[in-house]
Design an enzyme around this catalytic site. Structure first.
Site, PDB file in Angstrom:
ATOM      1  N   LYS A  54      30.599  33.822  41.936  1.00 22.98           N
ATOM      2  CA  LYS A  54      32.245  33.712  41.561  1.00 22.98           C
ATOM      3  C   LYS A  54      32.592  32.027  41.780  1.00 22.98           C
ATOM      4  CE  LYS A  54      33.529  38.461  42.835  1.00 22.98           C
ATOM      5  NZ  LYS A  54      33.878  39.112  43.986  1.00 22.98           N
ATOM      6  N   GLN A  98      36.391  39.453  49.689  1.00 22.84           N
ATOM      7  CA  GLN A  98      35.170  40.138  49.251  1.00 22.84           C
ATOM      8  C   GLN A  98      35.259  41.375  50.093  1.00 22.84           C
ATOM      9  OE1 GLN A  98      33.235  39.267  46.785  1.00 22.84           O
ATOM     10  NE2 GLN A  98      32.401  41.398  46.808  1.00 22.84           N
ATOM     11  N   ASP A 121      42.302  40.520  42.006  1.00 25.84           N
ATOM     12  CA  ASP A 121      41.651  41.607  42.376  1.00 25.84           C
ATOM     13  C   ASP A 121      42.399  42.969  41.765  1.00 25.84           C
ATOM     14  OD1 ASP A 121      38.964  41.744  42.559  1.00 25.84           O
ATOM     15  OD2 ASP A 121      38.880  41.657  44.801  1.00 25.84           O
TER      16      ASP A 121
END
Ligand code: NDP
Length: 299
Positions: A54, A98, A121
């Site tokens: 990422k 994460q 997200d």
């Protein structure tokens, strides 16, 4: 005749290149550099790889990447304090924590502490609510990417019979909602579905996100269906004694057999996985534009 293998890597490269063009327009026209903050707690090896990728892709697209690597004994309050700081940092337009987090941290409380506007997200309860009610929130990356792939493959999805196997909050449920928004007739299957084979046989569009290697058999796939295999399963390879254990990746669909019936199918690896990061970058651009109240550059 066999079906087409959908090239997720090529699709992701196109997304990333479009995003890089958007970023350069934002910089030139408005002096905005989109910024993504990624928080990783602990040393989980798979998470380390995802976060490294990422970070690399964010920088390659010309955006700012802020990495926060935290010890797995960090307290809930320390993590919440960091999120609060990032929520107020004008250089940060997207925040991603994460998952999975260590067990003694409250994952829901942490996700819901991220400002919904920066929740790239799309897991915040406000963003789930906006998705369910047709509002303009942040949409989870994997399902949004699957829709983009399906649109590229099929054009209009209107009127298709779509089956989603799996009902998690991060893939299955938002996927079903997005297919419904595309005017599909949607069925959601899960662990308690009585006859999975017959449900799958009805699908013009099949999305499988369960995490069970080759759960969906190729013979269940309707002739001409489009199949998106979200599953990523690590299978141990036979490795000689004394050598480091090796793994191969497989999806939730019996790939080779499915190719005989499907019109098109995503492979694992090389299908949905690479595309998810591409959508994350696009979501960060979307978030930056909304926060600065400017229109998203059209490419
Ligand atoms: P979860 O474990 O959260 O959810 C799995 C779902 O599958 C549940 O709804 C469960 O049903 C259902 N399920 C499990 N076993 C069966 C079965 N035998 N028959 C029917 N349904 C079943 O997983 P996620 O949604 O987070 O992830 C699913 C897969 O997708 C994983 O392999 C994951 O690694 C992968 N993934 C890939 C991503 C990518 O970028 N490519 C991103 C995210 C996930 P029930 O609710 O009844 O328990």
């Amino acid at each position: 005749m066999t079906g087409k293998i959908i090239d997720g890597k090529a699709f992701a490269e196109r997304l990333k290149s479009d995003t890089a063009k958007q970023v350069s327009i934002l910089k030139e026209k408005y002096s905005i550099t989109p910024g993504l903050a990624v928080i990783i707690v602990g040393e989980d090896p798979a998470s380390q790889v995802y976060v490294r990728n990422k970070n690399k892709s964010t920088k390659a697209a010309g955006m700012n990447s802020f990495e926060h690597r935290l010890d797995d004994n960090i307290s809930q309050n320390e993590l919440l304090d960091l999120i609060e700081k990032l929520n107020h940092d004008p250089a940060v337009h997207g925040i991603l924590c994460q998952l999975p987090l260590p067990k003694d941290l409250d994952e829901n409380a942490i996700i819901n502490a991220i400002s919904p506007a920066k929740d790239v997200d799309g897991f915040h309860v406000i963003n789930s609510g906006l998705l369910a009610t047709g509002g303009k929130g942040m949409v989870p990356c994997t399902p949004l990417g699957c829709i983009k792939m399906l649109r590229a493959e099929l054009g209009s999805l209107c009127g298709k019979d779509a089956v989603v196997v799996g009902r998690s909050n991060i893939v299955g449920k938002p996927m079903a909602q997005l297919l419904l928004d595309e005017d599909c007739t949607v069925t959601i299957a899960h662990r308690h579905t009585k006859d999975l084979a017959s449900v799958v046989r009805n699908a013009d569009i099949l999305v499988v996100a369960v995490g069970v290697p080759e759960l969906v058999k190729g013979s269940w796939i309707k002739k001409g269906a489009t199949v998106i295999d979200v599953g990523i399963n690590r299978i141990k390879k036979k490795t000689p004694a004394g050598e480091k254990q090796k793994y191969r990746l497989t999806g939730d669909v019996e790939f080779k057999e499915a190719l005989k019936n499907a019109a098109a199918i995503t492979p694992v690896p090389g299908g949905v996985g690479p595309m998810t990061i591409g959508v994350l970058l696009q979501n960060t651009v979307t978030a930056a534009c909304r926060q600065h109240n400017v229109a998203e550059p059209k490419i």
